[in-house]
Write an enzyme that holds these catalytic residues in place. Sequence first.
Site, PDB file in Angstrom:
ATOM      1  N   LYS A   1       7.076  10.028 -11.038  1.00 48.98           N
ATOM      2  CA  LYS A   1       7.765   9.726 -12.289  1.00 48.98           C
ATOM      3  C   LYS A   1       8.901   8.751 -11.985  1.00 48.98           C
ATOM      4  O   LYS A   1       9.716   8.990 -11.100  1.00 48.98           O
ATOM      5  CB  LYS A   1       8.318  10.990 -12.943  1.00 48.98           C
ATOM      6  CG  LYS A   1       8.966  10.718 -14.299  1.00 48.98           C
ATOM      7  CD  LYS A   1       9.078  11.985 -15.132  1.00 48.98           C
ATOM      8  CE  LYS A   1       9.541  11.659 -16.547  1.00 48.98           C
ATOM      9  NZ  LYS A   1      10.978  11.439 -16.646  1.00 48.98           N
TER      10      LYS A   1
ATOM     11  N   HIS B   1       9.349   6.528 -17.694  1.00 49.58           N
ATOM     12  CA  HIS B   1      10.355   6.776 -18.730  1.00 49.58           C
ATOM     13  C   HIS B   1      10.950   5.429 -19.103  1.00 49.58           C
ATOM     14  O   HIS B   1      11.456   4.716 -18.235  1.00 49.58           O
ATOM     15  CB  HIS B   1      11.433   7.725 -18.184  1.00 49.58           C
ATOM     16  CG  HIS B   1      12.511   8.060 -19.160  1.00 49.58           C
ATOM     17  ND1 HIS B   1      13.533   8.932 -18.875  1.00 49.58           N
ATOM     18  CD2 HIS B   1      12.732   7.660 -20.427  1.00 49.58           C
ATOM     19  CE1 HIS B   1      14.328   9.053 -19.916  1.00 49.58           C
ATOM     20  NE2 HIS B   1      13.860   8.267 -20.867  1.00 49.58           N
TER      21      HIS B   1
ATOM     22  N   GLY C   1       9.417   8.897 -23.652  1.00 46.66           N
ATOM     23  CA  GLY C   1      10.662   8.481 -24.285  1.00 46.66           C
ATOM     24  C   GLY C   1      10.612   8.485 -25.795  1.00 46.66           C
ATOM     25  O   GLY C   1       9.771   7.817 -26.408  1.00 46.66           O
ATOM     26  N   ASP C   2      11.491   9.293 -26.418  1.00 46.87           N
ATOM     27  CA  ASP C   2      11.760   9.254 -27.870  1.00 46.87           C
ATOM     28  C   ASP C   2      10.609   9.711 -28.754  1.00 46.87           C
ATOM     29  O   ASP C   2      10.505   9.272 -29.903  1.00 46.87           O
ATOM     30  CB  ASP C   2      12.184   7.841 -28.302  1.00 46.87           C
ATOM     31  CG  ASP C   2      13.445   7.359 -27.606  1.00 46.87           C
ATOM     32  OD1 ASP C   2      14.186   8.219 -27.098  1.00 46.87           O
ATOM     33  OD2 ASP C   2      13.680   6.140 -27.573  1.00 46.87           O
TER      34      ASP C   2
ATOM     35  N   ALA D   1       9.629  15.181 -23.661  1.00 44.90           N
ATOM     36  CA  ALA D   1      10.780  15.829 -23.031  1.00 44.90           C
ATOM     37  C   ALA D   1      11.704  16.403 -24.098  1.00 44.90           C
ATOM     38  O   ALA D   1      11.508  17.516 -24.571  1.00 44.90           O
ATOM     39  CB  ALA D   1      11.500  14.830 -22.125  1.00 44.90           C
ATOM     40  N   ARG D   2      12.721  15.615 -24.521  1.00 51.12           N
ATOM     41  CA  ARG D   2      13.675  16.138 -25.520  1.00 51.12           C
ATOM     42  C   ARG D   2      12.989  16.561 -26.806  1.00 51.12           C
ATOM     43  O   ARG D   2      13.434  17.490 -27.475  1.00 51.12           O
ATOM     44  CB  ARG D   2      14.739  15.078 -25.825  1.00 51.12           C
ATOM     45  CG  ARG D   2      15.799  14.918 -24.761  1.00 51.12           C
ATOM     46  CD  ARG D   2      16.858  13.916 -25.205  1.00 51.12           C
ATOM     47  NE  ARG D   2      16.270  12.608 -25.482  1.00 51.12           N
ATOM     48  CZ  ARG D   2      16.860  11.663 -26.209  1.00 51.12           C
ATOM     49  NH1 ARG D   2      18.039  11.881 -26.764  1.00 51.12           N
ATOM     50  NH2 ARG D   2      16.266  10.500 -26.398  1.00 51.12           N
TER      51      ARG D   2
ATOM     52  N   THR E   1      14.952  19.747 -16.284  1.00 53.11           N
ATOM     53  CA  THR E   1      15.926  20.484 -15.497  1.00 53.11           C
ATOM     54  C   THR E   1      16.702  21.447 -16.386  1.00 53.11           C
ATOM     55  O   THR E   1      17.171  21.085 -17.458  1.00 53.11           O
ATOM     56  CB  THR E   1      16.899  19.510 -14.799  1.00 53.11           C
ATOM     57  OG1 THR E   1      16.143  18.645 -13.962  1.00 53.11           O
ATOM     58  CG2 THR E   1      17.911  20.256 -13.963  1.00 53.11           C
TER      59      THR E   1
ATOM     60  N   CYS F   1      15.434  10.685 -11.526  1.00 53.49           N
ATOM     61  CA  CYS F   1      16.696  11.398 -11.715  1.00 53.49           C
ATOM     62  C   CYS F   1      17.872  10.432 -11.600  1.00 53.49           C
ATOM     63  O   CYS F   1      18.020   9.740 -10.588  1.00 53.49           O
ATOM     64  CB  CYS F   1      16.845  12.522 -10.691  1.00 53.49           C
ATOM     65  SG  CYS F   1      18.343  13.493 -10.930  1.00 53.49           S
TER      66      CYS F   1
ATOM     67  N   PRO G   1       8.962  17.801 -16.816  1.00 58.01           N
ATOM     68  CA  PRO G   1       9.725  18.753 -16.000  1.00 58.01           C
ATOM     69  C   PRO G   1      11.204  18.662 -16.371  1.00 58.01           C
ATOM     70  O   PRO G   1      11.902  17.733 -15.977  1.00 58.01           O
ATOM     71  CB  PRO G   1       9.478  18.275 -14.560  1.00 58.01           C
ATOM     72  CG  PRO G   1       9.104  16.838 -14.684  1.00 58.01           C
ATOM     73  CD  PRO G   1       8.463  16.654 -16.026  1.00 58.01           C
TER      74      PRO G   1
END
Length: 408
Positions: free
Chosen positions: A193, A223, A256-257, A278-279, A71, A154, A69
Amino acid sequence: MAEEAAEAPPENGSGCDSGTGGLERGVAPIKPQYLTTKEQFHEFLEAKGQEKPCRETELDIRGKLYLAPLTTCGNLPFRRICKRFGADVTCGEMAVCTNLLQGQMSEWALLKRHQCEDVFGVQLEGAFPDTMTKCAELLNRTVEVDFVDINVGCPIDLVYKKGGGCALMNRLAKFQQIVRGMNQVLDVPLTVKIRTGVQERVNLAHRLLPELRDWGVALVTLHGRSREQRYTKLADWQYIEQCVKAASPMPLFGNGDILSFEDANRAMQTGVAGVMIARGALLKPWLFTEIKEQRHWDISSSERLDILRDFTSYGLEHWGSDTQGVEKTRRFLLQWLSFLCRYVPVGLLERLPQRINERPPYYLGRDYLETLMASQKADDWIRISEMLLGPVPPNFTFLPKHKANAYK
């Protein structure tokens, strides 16, 4: 968190996806109802427990690819792009429970689901058991989702200082009340999360996971960074591996990563039930295809432009094709381009794969468009947007929301 595609506080409440989707099933804005005492809260839970039918608490997504998710950037048009490339599970952007209870249309728009999202959840942020439970009860009546996720990752001050996000990792009594309260009123599985902890050298997750399992959480995503770290260091997958045992038999997803199929393979070797991306999805949404097909895709600049063209088409469909909808689509496109520019084409790499925390040097692409897409300048991102959406309005300016502190 809603992985921070944007570390600055988003506009319009928790996110910017303020499209026309709005309230599901015609729900009108409501006046918040607060349970003011512990006695009222426990009476409410007891009453709900007597009303509750039996429900399915399992969430069977082991081995699936889960889009985080995100933002600001994890809006519905972007999720449609990721679904096309093989994302199995999607989740709406972080929504603030108090804003939902107050009937803010921009917040309710974050919960809208596209028909292609076959396994879809929503993520809630809040700091107090009464508001989180009432919000979960409202969502249970009004939206069609497969799970509800609590944001305990967050890191931004706006959320943390109010006791939400990562702060819940240090507020176990409140955290437990939130989980148990939401579980009582939901007909779908509840997930959480979290991060490794709040401080960089004080890991908390391994102690918290057995508690979450006992409180009735169906699945946890970890994470591999603390709140203090943000993106300044690599995710700690060795620690995630330790946490798999602490969580068992509750499924643990790792995050992560991950930017290549090799990264995903190494992650799965830790014993996690699956990976959240994510990224990596922001830098190359075709990553899901690469993982499933176990290959590096030397995608061309024209293919990448076609992806952006599809995004703008989805954006105009979602936010509207009037002037306001065009400019909303443009701004979300520009936010995404501020990540896409970090991608280095496979055919230009000296070694494979690209690492997510390496800042790519300036380079010339194999054609003009590839060079333009690699630019770190907002003016060039605007130029790409004009190829797809026409000229920007007079005096148009753009500042990306995220702070690129991944390379400190």
